[in-house]
Design a protein around this motif. Structure first.
Motif, PDB file in Angstrom:
ATOM      1  N   GLN A 203      57.077 168.322  53.509  1.00 27.51           N
ATOM      2  CA  GLN A 203      58.372 169.103  54.189  1.00 27.51           C
ATOM      3  C   GLN A 203      58.218 169.852  52.906  1.00 27.51           C
ATOM      4  O   GLN A 203      58.675 171.395  53.270  1.00 27.51           O
ATOM      5  N   GLY A 204      57.395 169.930  52.494  1.00 27.89           N
ATOM      6  CA  GLY A 204      57.176 171.622  51.316  1.00 27.89           C
ATOM      7  C   GLY A 204      55.390 172.052  51.183  1.00 27.89           C
ATOM      8  O   GLY A 204      55.041 171.172  51.438  1.00 27.89           O
ATOM      9  N   ILE A 205      56.001 173.178  50.339  1.00 32.59           N
ATOM     10  CA  ILE A 205      54.224 173.245  50.415  1.00 32.59           C
ATOM     11  C   ILE A 205      53.829 173.395  48.717  1.00 32.59           C
ATOM     12  O   ILE A 205      54.715 174.368  47.549  1.00 32.59           O
ATOM     13  N   ASP A 206      53.498 172.908  48.244  1.00 34.69           N
ATOM     14  CA  ASP A 206      53.344 171.756  46.746  1.00 34.69           C
ATOM     15  C   ASP A 206      52.396 173.096  45.729  1.00 34.69           C
ATOM     16  O   ASP A 206      51.312 172.734  45.827  1.00 34.69           O
ATOM     17  N   PRO A 207      53.205 173.391  44.859  1.00 35.84           N
ATOM     18  CA  PRO A 207      52.442 174.723  44.010  1.00 35.84           C
ATOM     19  C   PRO A 207      51.171 174.017  43.304  1.00 35.84           C
ATOM     20  O   PRO A 207      50.793 174.561  42.489  1.00 35.84           O
ATOM     21  N   ILE A 208      51.921 172.569  42.792  1.00 38.78           N
ATOM     22  CA  ILE A 208      51.012 171.798  41.989  1.00 38.78           C
ATOM     23  C   ILE A 208      49.639 172.204  42.269  1.00 38.78           C
ATOM     24  O   ILE A 208      49.295 172.109  41.752  1.00 38.78           O
ATOM     25  N   VAL A 209      49.848 171.143  43.698  1.00 42.28           N
ATOM     26  CA  VAL A 209      48.437 170.945  43.925  1.00 42.28           C
ATOM     27  C   VAL A 209      47.517 172.447  43.984  1.00 42.28           C
ATOM     28  O   VAL A 209      46.426 172.203  44.265  1.00 42.28           O
ATOM     29  N   VAL A 210      48.511 173.059  44.715  1.00 39.90           N
ATOM     30  CA  VAL A 210      48.165 174.606  44.970  1.00 39.90           C
ATOM     31  C   VAL A 210      46.718 175.266  43.800  1.00 39.90           C
ATOM     32  O   VAL A 210      45.587 175.462  43.367  1.00 39.90           O
ATOM     33  N   GLY A 211      47.903 175.038  42.935  1.00 38.60           N
ATOM     34  CA  GLY A 211      47.609 175.808  41.102  1.00 38.60           C
ATOM     35  C   GLY A 211      46.392 174.935  40.477  1.00 38.60           C
ATOM     36  O   GLY A 211      45.603 175.132  39.950  1.00 38.60           O
ATOM     37  N   SER A 212      46.316 173.698  41.267  1.00 34.34           N
ATOM     38  CA  SER A 212      45.054 172.992  40.471  1.00 34.34           C
ATOM     39  C   SER A 212      44.048 172.431  40.862  1.00 34.34           C
ATOM     40  O   SER A 212      42.740 173.418  40.495  1.00 34.34           O
ATOM     41  N   THR A 213      44.482 173.272  42.432  1.00 32.16           N
ATOM     42  CA  THR A 213      42.617 173.078  43.656  1.00 32.16           C
ATOM     43  C   THR A 213      42.080 174.663  42.443  1.00 32.16           C
ATOM     44  O   THR A 213      40.919 175.123  42.710  1.00 32.16           O
ATOM     45  N   LEU A 214      43.236 175.223  42.219  1.00 32.16           N
ATOM     46  CA  LEU A 214      43.075 177.355  41.595  1.00 32.16           C
ATOM     47  C   LEU A 214      42.137 176.999  40.562  1.00 32.16           C
ATOM     48  O   LEU A 214      41.317 177.666  39.945  1.00 32.16           O
ATOM     49  N   VAL A 215      42.775 176.313  39.899  1.00 30.56           N
ATOM     50  CA  VAL A 215      42.316 176.068  38.163  1.00 30.56           C
ATOM     51  C   VAL A 215      41.222 175.607  38.461  1.00 30.56           C
ATOM     52  O   VAL A 215      39.695 176.491  37.955  1.00 30.56           O
TER      53      VAL A 215
END
Length: 386
Positions: A203-215
């Motif tokens: 139900q969400g868009i996980d910014p931690i997953v997004v951020g980890s991928t970005l790092v």
């Protein structure tokens, strides 16, 4: 008497000042107490004092024997860092979360030592300018002083600065002509996702997953986009997200720095940060805002003035006490903005082994204060007559 010996005769006074600075650290543009002590000391030496340059900056002006001749500026930085000190020193920081972990307390004291020596001896023609700069640690103190008319109000022909180098060799002066320290950009990346219960991540868009991928993806810029024959560093230094075990947060905040010597490479790296961020945002359905700021320029030592400083160091410390072809450093210094407007040079002086710069256990090596002070003073004595 050599300048080193004369300064050693009042070294205890300088050490007391340095340790007082260490016990009372102030962050950039907050150096009210520090600049006040600087102004008081300069006044006590008989040096004309000008305060409030670029905020908390101080400039001292001392005329030589005749007042005619070249105008030589010497600069020191005054600010501390937002670090909790982890020493048991009797003069450890009394301010929670702040400490002199880079040695600016020592740099300020070395310049005061040079000022006192020159005021007592007046063995030079021309004019000595003592520039005590606020906010070197990434807050633009040099640019603030310059914007406040530093070089219009206090014109000078040359400018010099010195920085301590932990783990020495002790007392050895290191410098180089040309590019000496890297340019630096700081960046803030803010990720907006969609919060949700941790048990229902769909139900969400996980910014931690997004951020980890970005790092991870950002680390490919230096290894896969930059010319391997050119130096570049990209470091992530903060990642903030979330406040509970069972909540996927709404957003995340990532910060870091880029260091380069080449203008085109600098543009490439910052462009790729934006492009990769946009791509990952699209892939995950998040929003990513990127703010990149030019904080430091490349520090370029004038070949003429670096050679002159090296010769003066050899006079004081002997041929083995100087390395005039030191390697460039990926660290950055906003003295770069001063030396871009007035020719000069930036040097390092080695200290005894111990914790490195920006370490919570760092302490300045007081034994190099007379050496650094003598080097700065001799620059005035020799270069005013150049």
């Amino acid at each position: 008497m050599s300048p080193i010996d004369r300064i050693k005769s009042f070294a205890d006074d300088l050490v007391a000042i340095r340790r007082d600075f260490h016990a009372h650290p102030e962050l950039g543009f907050e150096e009210v107490r520090t600049s006040g002590i600087v102004a008081e000391e300069l006044t006590r030496y008989g040096i004309a004092v000008h305060r409030g340059i670029g905020g908390t900056g101080v400039v001292g002006v001392l005329e030589g024997r005749t007042g005619s001749g070249r105008r030589i500026a010497l600069r020191a930085d005054m600010d501390a860092l937002p670090i909790e000190e982890e020493t048991n020193l009797p003069y450890r920081s009394t301010v929670p979360g702040k400490m002199h972990a880079c040695g600016h307390d020592g740099h300020t004291t070395m310049l005061l030592g040079a000022a006192r020596y020159l005021a007592e001896t007046r063995d030079f023609d021309g004019t000595a300018l003592f520039v005590f700069q606020p906010a070197e640690e990434g807050q633009g103190g040099a640019r603030a002083m310059i914007a406040d008319g530093l070089f219009e109000t206090f014109p000078c022909d040359e400018i010099y600065a010195i920085h301590n180098q932990p783990n020495g060799p002790h007392g050895k002066i290191k410098l180089r002509p040309g590019p000496a320290m890297a340019a630096a950009d700081f960046f803030d990346i803010r990720i907006a996702g969609r919060g949700a219960h941790a048990a229902q991540p769909q139900q969400g868009i996980d910014p931690i997953v997004v951020g980890s991928t970005l790092v991870q993806a950002l680390q490919s810029i230096v290894s896969r986009n930059a010319d391997p024959l050119k130096s570049a560093v990209l470091s992530i230094t903060q990642f903030h997200a979330g406040a509970a075990y069972n909540v996927i947060p709404e957003g995340a905040h990532i910060t870091g720095t880029v260091r380069t010597f080449d203008a085109d490479l600098r543009t490439l790296v910052t462009t790729r940060i934006r492009e990769i961020s946009a791509g990952i945002a699209a892939a995950y359905g998040a929003t990513i805002d990127v703010d990149i700021r030019d904080v430091f320029s490349v520090l370029m030592n004038s070949p003429e003035h670096a050679a002159a400083a090296a010769e003066i160091a050899r006079e004081l410390f002997g041929p083995e006490g100087v390395d005039d072809q030191s390697k460039p450093r990926m660290g950055s210094e906003d003295f770069a903005d001063m030396v871009a407007r007035v020719p000069g040079a930036y040097a390092w002086i080695g200290s005894t082994p111990g914790p490195g710069l920006h370490n919570a256990s760092f302490d300045f090596d007081d034994s190099i204060i007379p050496l650094g002070s003598a080097f700065l003073a001799r620059l005035v004595e020799r270069r005013t007559a150049a």
